[in-house]
Motif scaffolding. Sequence first.
Motif, PDB file in Angstrom:
ATOM      1  N   LEU A 148     -29.222  71.965  13.261  1.00  0.00           N
ATOM      2  CA  LEU A 148     -29.977  71.724  14.496  1.00  0.00           C
ATOM      3  C   LEU A 148     -30.784  70.444  14.362  1.00  0.00           C
ATOM      4  CD1 LEU A 148     -31.186  72.554  17.279  1.00  0.00           C
ATOM      5  CD2 LEU A 148     -32.871  73.922  16.016  1.00  0.00           C
ATOM      6  N   TYR A 149     -30.650  69.548  15.344  1.00  0.00           N
ATOM      7  CA  TYR A 149     -31.415  68.295  15.355  1.00  0.00           C
ATOM      8  C   TYR A 149     -32.167  68.224  16.683  1.00  0.00           C
ATOM      9  CZ  TYR A 149     -32.567  63.352  14.739  1.00  0.00           C
ATOM     10  OH  TYR A 149     -33.242  62.158  14.583  1.00  0.00           O
ATOM     11  N   ILE A 150     -33.490  68.100  16.602  1.00  0.00           N
ATOM     12  CA  ILE A 150     -34.327  67.990  17.802  1.00  0.00           C
ATOM     13  C   ILE A 150     -34.904  66.584  17.860  1.00  0.00           C
ATOM     14  CG2 ILE A 150     -36.318  68.899  19.049  1.00  0.00           C
ATOM     15  CD1 ILE A 150     -35.907  71.554  17.626  1.00  0.00           C
ATOM     16  N   ALA A 151     -34.533  65.834  18.899  1.00  0.00           N
ATOM     17  CA  ALA A 151     -35.002  64.456  19.078  1.00  0.00           C
ATOM     18  C   ALA A 151     -36.065  64.434  20.167  1.00  0.00           C
ATOM     19  CB  ALA A 151     -33.828  63.550  19.465  1.00  0.00           C
ATOM     20  N   SER A 152     -37.278  64.065  19.795  1.00  0.00           N
ATOM     21  CA  SER A 152     -38.399  64.057  20.741  1.00  0.00           C
ATOM     22  C   SER A 152     -38.872  62.633  20.988  1.00  0.00           C
ATOM     23  CB  SER A 152     -39.556  64.896  20.186  1.00  0.00           C
ATOM     24  OG  SER A 152     -39.147  66.217  19.923  1.00  0.00           O
ATOM     25  N   GLY A 153     -38.808  62.199  22.226  1.00  0.00           N
ATOM     26  CA  GLY A 153     -39.267  60.855  22.562  1.00  0.00           C
ATOM     27  C   GLY A 153     -38.403  59.765  21.968  1.00  0.00           C
ATOM     28  N   ILE A 154     -37.118  60.044  21.790  1.00  0.00           N
ATOM     29  CA  ILE A 154     -36.169  59.076  21.231  1.00  0.00           C
ATOM     30  C   ILE A 154     -35.153  58.725  22.307  1.00  0.00           C
ATOM     31  CG2 ILE A 154     -34.372  58.722  19.493  1.00  0.00           C
ATOM     32  CD1 ILE A 154     -35.923  60.619  17.656  1.00  0.00           C
ATOM     33  N   SER A 155     -34.989  57.446  22.585  1.00  0.00           N
ATOM     34  CA  SER A 155     -34.120  57.022  23.687  1.00  0.00           C
ATOM     35  C   SER A 155     -32.649  57.258  23.400  1.00  0.00           C
ATOM     36  CB  SER A 155     -34.353  55.542  23.995  1.00  0.00           C
ATOM     37  OG  SER A 155     -33.950  54.742  22.899  1.00  0.00           O
ATOM     38  N   GLY A 156     -32.265  57.140  22.117  1.00  0.00           N
ATOM     39  CA  GLY A 156     -30.862  57.356  21.770  1.00  0.00           C
ATOM     40  C   GLY A 156     -30.075  56.082  21.592  1.00  0.00           C
ATOM     41  N   ALA A 157     -30.721  55.026  21.095  1.00  0.00           N
ATOM     42  CA  ALA A 157     -30.007  53.778  20.816  1.00  0.00           C
ATOM     43  C   ALA A 157     -28.966  54.030  19.736  1.00  0.00           C
ATOM     44  CB  ALA A 157     -30.996  52.700  20.359  1.00  0.00           C
ATOM     45  N   ILE A 158     -27.914  53.223  19.727  1.00  0.00           N
ATOM     46  CA  ILE A 158     -26.803  53.417  18.794  1.00  0.00           C
ATOM     47  C   ILE A 158     -27.276  53.410  17.351  1.00  0.00           C
ATOM     48  CG2 ILE A 158     -26.226  50.962  18.689  1.00  0.00           C
ATOM     49  CD1 ILE A 158     -23.760  53.942  18.664  1.00  0.00           C
ATOM     50  N   GLN A 159     -28.339  52.636  17.054  1.00  0.00           N
ATOM     51  CA  GLN A 159     -28.860  52.574  15.683  1.00  0.00           C
ATOM     52  C   GLN A 159     -29.298  53.956  15.225  1.00  0.00           C
ATOM     53  OE1 GLN A 159     -31.834  52.917  13.949  1.00  0.00           O
ATOM     54  NE2 GLN A 159     -31.281  51.777  12.132  1.00  0.00           N
ATOM     55  N   HIS A 160     -29.921  54.709  16.119  1.00  0.00           N
ATOM     56  CA  HIS A 160     -30.389  56.052  15.753  1.00  0.00           C
ATOM     57  C   HIS A 160     -29.235  57.044  15.778  1.00  0.00           C
ATOM     58  CE1 HIS A 160     -33.365  59.193  15.149  1.00  0.00           C
ATOM     59  NE2 HIS A 160     -32.713  59.916  16.042  1.00  0.00           N
ATOM     60  N   ARG A 161     -28.383  56.947  16.762  1.00  0.00           N
ATOM     61  CA  ARG A 161     -27.273  57.887  16.895  1.00  0.00           C
ATOM     62  C   ARG A 161     -26.372  57.870  15.668  1.00  0.00           C
ATOM     63  NH1 ARG A 161     -25.279  57.288  23.125  1.00  0.00           N
ATOM     64  NH2 ARG A 161     -23.495  58.419  22.246  1.00  0.00           N
ATOM     65  N   ALA A 162     -26.231  56.695  15.053  1.00  0.00           N
ATOM     66  CA  ALA A 162     -25.369  56.567  13.876  1.00  0.00           C
ATOM     67  C   ALA A 162     -25.831  57.458  12.738  1.00  0.00           C
ATOM     68  CB  ALA A 162     -25.328  55.114  13.408  1.00  0.00           C
ATOM     69  N   GLY A 163     -27.117  57.800  12.713  1.00  0.00           N
ATOM     70  CA  GLY A 163     -27.646  58.581  11.610  1.00  0.00           C
ATOM     71  C   GLY A 163     -27.718  60.068  11.858  1.00  0.00           C
ATOM     72  N   MET A 164     -27.413  60.521  13.104  1.00  0.00           N
ATOM     73  CA  MET A 164     -27.589  61.956  13.373  1.00  0.00           C
ATOM     74  C   MET A 164     -26.502  62.546  14.268  1.00  0.00           C
ATOM     75  SD  MET A 164     -28.423  61.341  16.685  1.00  0.00           S
ATOM     76  CE  MET A 164     -28.954  62.889  17.386  1.00  0.00           C
ATOM     77  N   GLN A 165     -25.522  61.757  14.635  1.00  0.00           N
ATOM     78  CA  GLN A 165     -24.544  62.185  15.622  1.00  0.00           C
ATOM     79  C   GLN A 165     -23.627  63.305  15.135  1.00  0.00           C
ATOM     80  OE1 GLN A 165     -23.123  58.917  17.860  1.00  0.00           O
ATOM     81  NE2 GLN A 165     -21.443  60.022  18.801  1.00  0.00           N
ATOM     82  N   THR A 166     -23.544  63.491  13.809  1.00  0.00           N
ATOM     83  CA  THR A 166     -22.700  64.569  13.283  1.00  0.00           C
ATOM     84  C   THR A 166     -23.449  65.892  13.178  1.00  0.00           C
ATOM     85  OG1 THR A 166     -23.195  63.875  11.010  1.00  0.00           O
ATOM     86  CG2 THR A 166     -21.201  62.984  12.014  1.00  0.00           C
TER      87      THR A 166
END
Length: 320
Positions: free
Chosen positions: A259-277
């Motif tokens: 489970l990954y909870i993202a709070s106040g994170i826009s979802g730029a590709i830089q961040h998505r690369a680290g949690m998308q799985t």
Amino acid sequence: MAEVLVYVDHVDGAVRKPTLELLTLARRIGEPVAVALGSGAENTAAALAEHGAVKVLTHDAAEYADYLVVPKVDALQAAYDAVSPVAVLVPSSAEGKEIAARLAVRIGSGVITDATDLEAGDEGPVATQSAFAASFTTKSRVAKGTPVITVKPNSAAVEAAPAAGAVEALAVTFSEKATGTKVTARTPRESTGRPELTEAAIVVSGGRGVNGAENFSVIEALADSLGAAVGASRAAVDAGWYPHTNQVGQTGKSVSPQLYIASGISGAIQHRAGMQTSKTIVAINKDAEAPIFDLVDYGVVGDLHEVVPQLTEEINTRKG
């Protein structure tokens, strides 16, 4: 049955969870043979046997603590020469990937890093990976030599499968390069009492929307109610709101929790690369058009400073 070498990540004999996950994956392609090095190596045998290791090769020497990486590569190569395995599995930490790369070069084999799954194939083990910032899933196999594969934490469930776990001393001769880089000092990392970020089953992360270091207590409170690790986006880290060691993303750590909870994170590709799985992703953001909502399983449009405390309170109420 063919044997599979599994490099053991342990702390003074306490086996870390990613190694137990590797044993689960190793059993799909052969019989796991564990390699435990350094102080407390022999104390790992019981846990390793409980999770499927048919044999535990151990070796302790001052070089493992006093010098960087190369002594461990020397030992893993010695184990490889002794066993002739069909594959070598290593936890996908920063050190693990360096060990795997160095070993692959020495034995003339291909290497696969950051695998998220492993299965038997007609021409050798087949590894699943996420590619191009987790935009694609690929299946790969090593075409030359014995596969050396690093596996991301949380890629497999830990399964008990009692085996012999016979302990054998590993004969290791260190190379001249083993003492080339010496450790001169160590500073213990201050414990927060929370799980290690890359190994946690649940991760709660905060981003630019947290709006200040003092407000990360809201994120920490939710994480603590769930027994989770705390992560942060690059924007939050660059602003000095949270330590770089907690950064999730392409230039931070890669996580794959249940489970990954993202709070106040826009979802730029830089961040998505680290949690998308991550297996299940929940986003809380007051911008309904934020890119993170294209990725999530569940989304909440709202102010995290209102939503997160209510969520924390509800979780604590149900736990009580």
